[in-house]
Design a protein around this motif. Sequence first.
Motif, PDB file in Angstrom:
ATOM      1  N   GLN A  53       1.291  -1.278   0.017  1.00 18.67           N
ATOM      2  CA  GLN A  53      -0.113   0.181   0.051  1.00 18.67           C
ATOM      3  C   GLN A  53       0.546   1.095  -0.569  1.00 18.67           C
ATOM      4  N   GLY A  54       2.362   1.129  -0.028  1.00 20.46           N
ATOM      5  CA  GLY A  54       2.409   2.640  -0.521  1.00 20.46           C
ATOM      6  C   GLY A  54       3.689   2.912   1.341  1.00 20.46           C
ATOM      7  N   ILE A  55       2.679   2.351   2.107  1.00 23.02           N
ATOM      8  CA  ILE A  55       3.315   2.586   3.356  1.00 23.02           C
ATOM      9  C   ILE A  55       5.058   1.317   4.206  1.00 23.02           C
ATOM     10  N   ARG A  56       5.595   2.226   4.289  1.00 25.82           N
ATOM     11  CA  ARG A  56       7.500   1.570   4.638  1.00 25.82           C
ATOM     12  C   ARG A  56       7.575   2.296   5.754  1.00 25.82           C
ATOM     13  N   GLU A  57       7.094   3.132   6.036  1.00 25.57           N
ATOM     14  CA  GLU A  57       7.817   3.676   7.690  1.00 25.57           C
ATOM     15  C   GLU A  57       6.574   3.187   8.276  1.00 25.57           C
ATOM     16  N   LEU A  58       6.464   2.363   9.364  1.00 23.75           N
ATOM     17  CA  LEU A  58       5.240   2.011  10.824  1.00 23.75           C
ATOM     18  C   LEU A  58       5.567   2.863  11.936  1.00 23.75           C
ATOM     19  N   ASP A  59       4.333   3.393  12.325  1.00 24.52           N
ATOM     20  CA  ASP A  59       4.300   4.165  13.607  1.00 24.52           C
ATOM     21  C   ASP A  59       3.901   3.153  14.789  1.00 24.52           C
ATOM     22  N   ASP A  60       3.364   3.462  15.912  1.00 28.16           N
ATOM     23  CA  ASP A  60       3.815   2.312  17.083  1.00 28.16           C
ATOM     24  C   ASP A  60       2.577   1.666  16.811  1.00 28.16           C
ATOM     25  N   LYS A  61       1.666   1.946  16.275  1.00 25.86           N
ATOM     26  CA  LYS A  61       0.167   1.225  16.238  1.00 25.86           C
ATOM     27  C   LYS A  61       0.588  -0.356  15.553  1.00 25.86           C
ATOM     28  N   TRP A  62       1.266   0.405  13.895  1.00 25.38           N
ATOM     29  CA  TRP A  62       1.304  -0.735  13.713  1.00 25.38           C
ATOM     30  C   TRP A  62       2.583  -1.879  13.503  1.00 25.38           C
ATOM     31  N   ALA A  63       3.214  -1.011  13.732  1.00 29.37           N
ATOM     32  CA  ALA A  63       4.636  -1.700  14.634  1.00 29.37           C
ATOM     33  C   ALA A  63       4.801  -2.729  15.792  1.00 29.37           C
ATOM     34  N   ARG A  64       3.177  -2.076  16.434  1.00 24.54           N
ATOM     35  CA  ARG A  64       2.987  -3.087  17.614  1.00 24.54           C
ATOM     36  C   ARG A  64       2.458  -3.731  17.663  1.00 24.54           C
ATOM     37  N   ARG A  65       1.586  -4.115  16.543  1.00 26.41           N
ATOM     38  CA  ARG A  65       0.395  -5.013  15.403  1.00 26.41           C
ATOM     39  C   ARG A  65       1.682  -6.508  15.041  1.00 26.41           C
ATOM     40  N   PHE A  66       2.852  -5.987  14.478  1.00 27.43           N
ATOM     41  CA  PHE A  66       2.921  -6.559  13.916  1.00 27.43           C
ATOM     42  C   PHE A  66       4.428  -7.352  15.214  1.00 27.43           C
ATOM     43  N   VAL A  67       4.639  -6.735  15.917  1.00 30.05           N
ATOM     44  CA  VAL A  67       5.628  -7.059  17.117  1.00 30.05           C
ATOM     45  C   VAL A  67       4.030  -8.303  18.246  1.00 30.05           C
ATOM     46  N   LYS A  68       3.234  -8.025  17.597  1.00 32.61           N
ATOM     47  CA  LYS A  68       2.139  -9.004  18.846  1.00 32.61           C
ATOM     48  C   LYS A  68       1.841 -10.356  18.216  1.00 32.61           C
ATOM     49  N   GLU A  69       2.161 -10.475  16.665  1.00 24.57           N
ATOM     50  CA  GLU A  69       1.705 -11.537  15.666  1.00 24.57           C
ATOM     51  C   GLU A  69       3.088 -12.589  16.425  1.00 24.57           C
ATOM     52  N   ARG A  70       4.246 -12.020  16.802  1.00 25.46           N
ATOM     53  CA  ARG A  70       5.148 -12.996  16.956  1.00 25.46           C
ATOM     54  C   ARG A  70       4.895 -13.536  18.392  1.00 25.46           C
ATOM     55  N   VAL A  71       4.826 -12.385  19.412  1.00 27.71           N
ATOM     56  CA  VAL A  71       4.585 -13.379  20.627  1.00 27.71           C
ATOM     57  C   VAL A  71       3.664 -14.119  20.995  1.00 27.71           C
ATOM     58  N   VAL A  72       3.719 -14.716  21.700  1.00 29.80           N
ATOM     59  CA  VAL A  72       2.716 -15.484  23.196  1.00 29.80           C
ATOM     60  C   VAL A  72       1.989 -14.044  23.484  1.00 29.80           C
ATOM     61  N   PRO A  73       0.588 -14.264  23.499  1.00 27.98           N
ATOM     62  CA  PRO A  73      -0.466 -13.218  23.561  1.00 27.98           C
ATOM     63  C   PRO A  73      -1.144 -13.724  25.277  1.00 27.98           C
ATOM     64  N   PRO A  74      -1.186 -12.288  25.789  1.00 26.29           N
ATOM     65  CA  PRO A  74      -1.777 -12.254  27.214  1.00 26.29           C
ATOM     66  C   PRO A  74      -1.992 -13.543  27.821  1.00 26.29           C
ATOM     67  N   ASP A  75      -3.555 -14.015  26.978  1.00 28.40           N
ATOM     68  CA  ASP A  75      -4.300 -14.822  27.296  1.00 28.40           C
ATOM     69  C   ASP A  75      -3.473 -16.217  26.964  1.00 28.40           C
ATOM     70  N   ARG A  76      -3.057 -16.323  26.218  1.00 24.60           N
ATOM     71  CA  ARG A  76      -2.381 -17.816  26.390  1.00 24.60           C
ATOM     72  C   ARG A  76      -2.112 -18.999  28.149  1.00 24.60           C
ATOM     73  N   GLN A  77      -2.743 -20.152  27.668  1.00 22.80           N
ATOM     74  CA  GLN A  77      -2.904 -20.867  28.786  1.00 22.80           C
ATOM     75  C   GLN A  77      -1.542 -20.969  30.089  1.00 22.80           C
ATOM     76  N   ASN A  78      -0.831 -20.923  29.073  1.00 26.00           N
ATOM     77  CA  ASN A  78       0.760 -21.339  29.904  1.00 26.00           C
ATOM     78  C   ASN A  78       1.577 -19.687  30.370  1.00 26.00           C
ATOM     79  N   ILE A  79       0.925 -18.490  29.789  1.00 29.47           N
ATOM     80  CA  ILE A  79       1.734 -17.685  30.188  1.00 29.47           C
ATOM     81  C   ILE A  79       2.195 -17.253  31.086  1.00 29.47           C
ATOM     82  N   GLY A  80       1.334 -17.704  32.981  1.00 31.13           N
ATOM     83  CA  GLY A  80       2.814 -17.573  33.972  1.00 31.13           C
ATOM     84  C   GLY A  80       3.742 -18.408  34.620  1.00 31.13           C
TER      85      GLY A  80
END
Length: 122
Positions: A53-80
């Motif tokens: 889409q021509g977006i090559r500079e991502l602010d916190d909103k989009w960069a954080r979405r990228f990060v969240k896709e790559r980590v264990v979510p907070p509601d994962r069963q064994n997160i503790g």
Amino acid sequence: MLRSFKIMNDSLDKSKEHAILTYDEESDQYAVHIPESVDCNDLPAILSLLAKQGIRELDDKWARRFVKERVVPPDRQNIGMIMRQLHMKKYSEFPILEYTSGRCCMDDFYLEEMMNDLMKER
């Protein structure tokens, strides 16, 4: 402290960075820079869609979405258990991202910290 990571890929050219993820530890803000020279098809899914889409500079909103896709979510069963292993008192994406080098089961991308930036700040 601002930390920078190359977004790399095991199955593509291993010497080529595909994008740069930065994280400001003080403000808890992410950003992603995708160089114009990088083919949109050589990026992780969300970055690829944005680059097309021509977006090559991502602010916190989009960069954080990228990060969240790559980590264990907070509601994962064994997160503790995961948080105890990483000595975390409260959930935060960054320690998990750093521990896993940004690897996930969806693709062959990973993060490699840019040590030159660390040395400049010291």
